[in-house]
Design a protein around this motif. Sequence first.
Motif, mmCIF file in Angstrom:
data_model
loop_
_atom_site.group_PDB
_atom_site.id
_atom_site.type_symbol
_atom_site.label_atom_id
_atom_site.label_comp_id
_atom_site.label_asym_id
_atom_site.label_seq_id
_atom_site.Cartn_x
_atom_site.Cartn_y
_atom_site.Cartn_z
ATOM 1 N N GLY A 152 -22.708 -32.545 15.010
ATOM 2 C CA GLY A 152 -24.082 -32.924 15.331
ATOM 3 C C GLY A 152 -24.458 -32.572 16.756
ATOM 4 N N LEU A 153 -23.535 -32.823 17.696
ATOM 5 C CA LEU A 153 -23.794 -32.508 19.106
ATOM 6 C C LEU A 153 -23.969 -31.005 19.298
ATOM 7 C CD1 LEU A 153 -23.993 -33.403 22.063
ATOM 8 C CD2 LEU A 153 -21.492 -33.232 22.197
ATOM 9 N N TRP A 154 -23.049 -30.230 18.694
ATOM 10 C CA TRP A 154 -23.121 -28.773 18.849
ATOM 11 C C TRP A 154 -24.414 -28.220 18.251
ATOM 12 C CZ3 TRP A 154 -22.570 -24.603 21.192
ATOM 13 C CH2 TRP A 154 -22.554 -23.349 20.570
ATOM 14 N N ARG A 155 -24.788 -28.697 17.069
ATOM 15 C CA ARG A 155 -26.016 -28.220 16.435
ATOM 16 C C ARG A 155 -27.255 -28.681 17.190
ATOM 17 N NH1 ARG A 155 -22.193 -28.252 12.705
ATOM 18 N NH2 ARG A 155 -22.284 -26.739 10.972
ATOM 19 N N GLY A 156 -27.206 -29.878 17.754
ATOM 20 C CA GLY A 156 -28.340 -30.358 18.543
ATOM 21 C C GLY A 156 -28.587 -29.494 19.761
ATOM 22 N N ILE A 157 -27.515 -29.181 20.501
ATOM 23 C CA ILE A 157 -27.645 -28.336 21.693
ATOM 24 C C ILE A 157 -28.091 -26.932 21.308
ATOM 25 C CG2 ILE A 157 -26.364 -27.259 23.583
ATOM 26 C CD1 ILE A 157 -24.564 -29.759 23.618
ATOM 27 N N PHE A 158 -27.425 -26.363 20.301
ATOM 28 C CA PHE A 158 -27.718 -24.982 19.903
ATOM 29 C C PHE A 158 -29.175 -24.819 19.472
ATOM 30 C CE2 PHE A 158 -27.973 -21.329 17.158
ATOM 31 C CZ PHE A 158 -27.087 -20.416 17.707
ATOM 32 N N HIS A 159 -29.661 -25.710 18.617
ATOM 33 C CA HIS A 159 -31.010 -25.553 18.093
ATOM 34 C C HIS A 159 -32.073 -25.893 19.137
ATOM 35 C CE1 HIS A 159 -28.692 -25.682 14.293
ATOM 36 N NE2 HIS A 159 -29.599 -24.816 13.917
ATOM 37 N N ALA A 160 -31.758 -26.782 20.074
ATOM 38 C CA ALA A 160 -32.712 -27.078 21.151
ATOM 39 C C ALA A 160 -32.899 -25.854 22.045
ATOM 40 C CB ALA A 160 -32.218 -28.269 21.975
ATOM 41 N N VAL A 161 -31.800 -25.215 22.419
ATOM 42 C CA VAL A 161 -31.879 -24.018 23.262
ATOM 43 C C VAL A 161 -32.555 -22.884 22.500
ATOM 44 C CG1 VAL A 161 -30.533 -22.263 24.480
ATOM 45 C CG2 VAL A 161 -29.859 -24.672 24.622
ATOM 46 N N SER A 162 -32.187 -22.713 21.230
ATOM 47 C CA SER A 162 -32.760 -21.649 20.417
ATOM 48 C C SER A 162 -34.267 -21.825 20.244
ATOM 49 C CB SER A 162 -32.079 -21.612 19.051
ATOM 50 O OG SER A 162 -32.589 -20.574 18.247
ATOM 51 N N ALA A 163 -34.713 -23.055 20.026
ATOM 52 C CA ALA A 163 -36.145 -23.310 19.842
ATOM 53 C C ALA A 163 -36.909 -23.107 21.138
ATOM 54 C CB ALA A 163 -36.353 -24.730 19.320
ATOM 55 N N PHE A 164 -36.405 -23.653 22.233
ATOM 56 C CA PHE A 164 -37.101 -23.517 23.509
ATOM 57 C C PHE A 164 -37.200 -22.060 23.933
ATOM 58 C CE2 PHE A 164 -37.104 -23.156 28.119
ATOM 59 C CZ PHE A 164 -38.199 -23.926 28.446
ATOM 60 N N CYS A 165 -36.150 -21.295 23.700
ATOM 61 C CA CYS A 165 -36.135 -19.877 24.080
ATOM 62 C C CYS A 165 -36.794 -18.994 23.031
ATOM 63 C CB CYS A 165 -34.698 -19.412 24.307
ATOM 64 S SG CYS A 165 -33.909 -20.191 25.734
ATOM 65 N N ASN A 166 -37.382 -19.596 21.997
ATOM 66 C CA ASN A 166 -38.045 -18.848 20.927
ATOM 67 C C ASN A 166 -37.118 -17.810 20.320
ATOM 68 O OD1 ASN A 166 -41.557 -18.882 21.004
ATOM 69 N ND2 ASN A 166 -40.292 -20.241 22.221
ATOM 70 N N ALA A 167 -35.836 -18.172 20.177
ATOM 71 C CA ALA A 167 -34.838 -17.241 19.650
ATOM 72 C C ALA A 167 -34.791 -17.273 18.131
ATOM 73 C CB ALA A 167 -33.458 -17.565 20.218
ATOM 74 N N GLY A 168 -34.834 -18.468 17.548
ATOM 75 C CA GLY A 168 -34.855 -18.578 16.098
ATOM 76 C C GLY A 168 -33.501 -18.567 15.427
ATOM 77 N N PHE A 169 -32.411 -18.470 16.196
ATOM 78 C CA PHE A 169 -31.081 -18.523 15.593
ATOM 79 C C PHE A 169 -30.779 -19.954 15.147
ATOM 80 C CE2 PHE A 169 -30.549 -14.908 18.597
ATOM 81 C CZ PHE A 169 -30.305 -13.925 17.654
ATOM 82 N N ASP A 170 -30.126 -20.090 13.996
ATOM 83 C CA ASP A 170 -29.765 -21.423 13.524
ATOM 84 C C ASP A 170 -28.367 -21.409 12.925
ATOM 85 O OD1 ASP A 170 -29.852 -21.467 10.348
ATOM 86 O OD2 ASP A 170 -31.550 -20.242 11.000
ATOM 87 N N LEU A 171 -27.811 -22.600 12.758
ATOM 88 C CA LEU A 171 -26.451 -22.758 12.228
ATOM 89 C C LEU A 171 -26.461 -23.470 10.886
ATOM 90 C CD1 LEU A 171 -24.762 -23.983 15.536
ATOM 91 C CD2 LEU A 171 -24.813 -21.650 14.634
ATOM 92 N N MET A 172 -27.567 -23.380 10.159
ATOM 93 C CA MET A 172 -27.715 -24.161 8.930
ATOM 94 C C MET A 172 -27.344 -23.398 7.660
ATOM 95 S SD MET A 172 -28.410 -27.042 9.974
ATOM 96 C CE MET A 172 -29.056 -27.950 11.377
ATOM 97 N N GLY A 173 -26.923 -22.156 7.791
ATOM 98 C CA GLY A 173 -26.552 -21.380 6.618
ATOM 99 C C GLY A 173 -25.293 -21.928 5.955
ATOM 100 N N ALA A 174 -25.206 -21.726 4.657
ATOM 101 C CA ALA A 174 -24.051 -22.184 3.878
ATOM 102 C C ALA A 174 -23.830 -21.200 2.741
ATOM 103 C CB ALA A 174 -24.291 -23.589 3.326
ATOM 104 N N PRO A 175 -22.622 -21.177 2.156
ATOM 105 C CA PRO A 175 -22.377 -20.269 1.024
ATOM 106 C C PRO A 175 -23.412 -20.461 -0.078
ATOM 107 C CG PRO A 175 -20.318 -21.234 1.770
ATOM 108 C CD PRO A 175 -21.410 -21.932 2.530
ATOM 109 N N GLY A 176 -24.064 -19.369 -0.446
ATOM 110 C CA GLY A 176 -25.116 -19.439 -1.451
ATOM 111 C C GLY A 176 -26.483 -19.697 -0.875
#
Length: 336
Positions: free
Chosen positions: A50-74
Motif C-alpha cells: 500500500g505504501l509503495w503504491r501510494g507513493i508511486f501513484h501520487a508521483v505519477s499523477a502529479f507529474c502527469n506520467a500516467g504509469f500505474d502498478l494495478m495490472g494483473a494477469p488477464g
Amino acid sequence: LIMVSTLNLNDMDGVVRMVRHTLMGTLIIEGLGAAVLTLCFLPEFGLAGGLWRGIFHAVSAFCNAGFDLMGAPGAEYASLTAYRADPVVNLVIMGLIVVGGIGFLTWDDIRTNGRHLHHYRMQSKVILATTAVLIVVPAVWFFFDEFSAMPLAERVWMSLFQSVTPRTAGFNTADLTSLSGLALAVTIVLMLIGGSPGSTAGGMKTTTVAVLFANAIAVFNRREEGHFFGRRITTKAACDAAAILLLYVTLFFFGGFIISSVEGLPLADCLFETASAVGTVGLSLGLTPSLGLVSRGVLIFLMYMGRVGGLTLIYAALAGAAKTGSKLPQERITIG
C-alpha cells in the motif's frame, strides 16, 4: 537569463525563489497525496504494498506520467478501473493531475495573491479559466451522454475523471475500448490540448487554445488584437499559437496515417494512439503492444516531439540562421 525572461521575473533571485518554492511545493503535495492513497490501498495490498503504491501513484499523477502498478494477469492494462466509484482515490488522483498541470507560475500567483484574483498575472487567469472550462464542459457531456446508464456515484466520478485524465495524465477508470466514437473524439481533443505552460503536462497547452479563440473573436469583431481580462495579446503570441496548432495537428494526422497504412488498422484507432503520443498522455486502446517496428518508431518520435516541444527543436535548428533588417514588399492576400 533565459529563465528570468521565460518566467517573467525581475532577476536571478526571483528564479532561485521560484525553484525553491517549486521544490518545496512538489514534495508537500506529492507527500500528502501519497499518504492519502496509501490509506486507500492498505486494506488490499498490506503495509508495504500500500505504501509503495501510494507513493508511486501520487508521483505519477502529479507529474502527469500516467504509469500505474494495478495490472494483473488477464488485466494487464486495468489502470484505476477498480476504483472508478471510490471518491477518495478519484479526488486525490484528479487533484494531483490538475495541480501538476496548471504550471508553477500559477502556483506562485495563488501562493502570493490567494483569493485576490485581480492581482493575478493575465496568464494565470487564462490558465485557471481555461482549465475549469476543459474540466466542466466535457464532464457534463460524459455525465448526460456517455455514462448515463451507470449508477449515480460511478457516473459522477467517471465523468469527472474522464474529463481530467486525458489532459496528459494517462490514468483511466473507464474501459476505453468500450467508449463510443464520439467519446473517443472528445478524448482525442483533450489529449491534444494537454495542460498548461511551465507545468508537468504536455500537449499544445491551454494558453495556446485560449489565444486562438481570443484571436478568432477579435477577427469576428473586426479588432486587430485579441485580449483577456483587459490586456492585449501580442501578435507574436497569436502567431506562435497558430504555428503550434498546425505543428501538432500535422504530427497527429500524419502519424496516424502512417500507422494505419503500415499496420492495416482503422484510422480512428490509430489517431487515438498518435494523439496520446504527441500529447505525452499514455492512454491506449491496446494497439501499441502489437505494433511493428516502424509504427513504434513513429510513436516514439511523436512522444519526443510532444515532450520537448516542436517549436523548441525548430528554434534550435534555425538558431544560426542569419537575420537581416530588410523586409520583402508586402501584398494583400484573400483569406477565407
